[in-house]
Design a protein around this motif. Sequence first.
Motif: not given
Length: 489
Positions: A320-330
């Motif tokens: 999920y995009l939200a999890d990817i964004a959180k992992e990348w800090g963006v």
Amino acid sequence: MSKATLLKNGWIVDGTDSPRWQGDILLAGERIVALAKTGEIDAATLDAYGPVESIDCTGRVVAPGFIDVHTHDDAAVLDDPGMLPKLSQGVTTVIVGNCGISLAPVVTEVPAAPLSLLGRLQFRHASMAEYAQSVDAATPAVNVAALMGHTALRMRHISDLRHAATQAERDAMAADMQEAMDAGALGLSSGIFYAEAYAADMPELVSVATVAARNGGVYATHIRDELAGILPALQEAAATAKQSGLPLVLSHHKCAGPANWGRTKETLPLIEEMAKGQEIAMDVYPYTAGSTVLREDLVDGIIDILITGSQPHPEMGGRYLADIAKEWGVTQQEAALRLKPGGACYFQMREDDVDRVVSHPLSMIGSDGLPHDERPHPRLWGAFPRVLASYWREKGLLRLEQAVHKMTGMSARRFRMGERGVLRAGFMADVVVFDPEVVQDKATFESPKQFSAGIEKVWVNGVLSYTAEQRATGQRAGRFVRRGAAQAA
């Protein structure tokens, strides 16, 4: 000629929305040659087509093969002609070229979005006739009918996609449209939702659509806006079709985005009102998530977005995009930009809106699946059994006959497909046998490539092509289906 087959004592749901009845159907060659109440096909008829294989269909539904009116299978039928994702659902005909996106007439080694939704390998057909020849040469397991895509025409003929077509460019697109209709295309599709076609104005669309109208075609459109501007977008689509003289099919009708949830209470009455003055239908898939190219403007931070694939970051597929964004800090939008080009499932509809559209008398069923996604939306494998399981058996929003009609007879009639979509003597023998108590989609967002349950046997042009036990039989009998013709081999 394939041997004759007698389907005995099944529940006949003939695709017309008439009440089911128990009876027998005789298939011979590529046609349905007789239907009657159980035991009433006379011996002389059976002898004329003997020897006849009998199959007991007691407790099973015998229906026309399902017609998937909204697909992006243009290249899939050439790349993977076994077409198991569709055949295993009981689908015997797919309509390609939707949303303005078609293989013909674009010839390129590097297809740009949104054409890249069709994969990257088959853009070598400069005309619809060439595409039809390729389909027939591939002998896919399902029949293929085609729309000409307006975006594909633009990408071939318009020098600057940020502008509406000039008169010379309109003329060039119209010439290709005429070639497509001569080759048997069903009509024109557009996708002015996409940036590559957004600049098209009504004169541009009408100049091409009028050619389809002169040749008895239809106009299917992914409207300009399915979010806040949906009402004027629907009115624009209706006006374009009416000015062109074409029947209109509204593609995958939905009210997308949280701010739009519940607005089918506005859109459906508007469509009904417009349909009083012109022929209008719509297609719909039975899910609350859509799927298309990854676009940062569709990222609102509210809805869930499942990444189906990313060229720069393939390892993120299925997350999920939200999890990817959180992992990348963006932010989610920045993450989407990093993941592009790619694809995503957008959970942008509400279930009650989908229910209203699926159960509406003007709607047909189309999967809108993307076969070239590494992790496709489950609709690619499950849309048609899902309608039967959810909307008929579980929710009771449709009668069985209505559900089948929306997947067969209505579809063939709206798209001018001739002798298909109905169980009738003399019609093509596209037939599915399913267990009404068991039929169920099994594909999920987590595990999308799953066979549905309850689809027991599928004949395409009289050839047994799929069984629940064997899966694909190895016999492929599909062909390019031309507009309105009898379709004899």
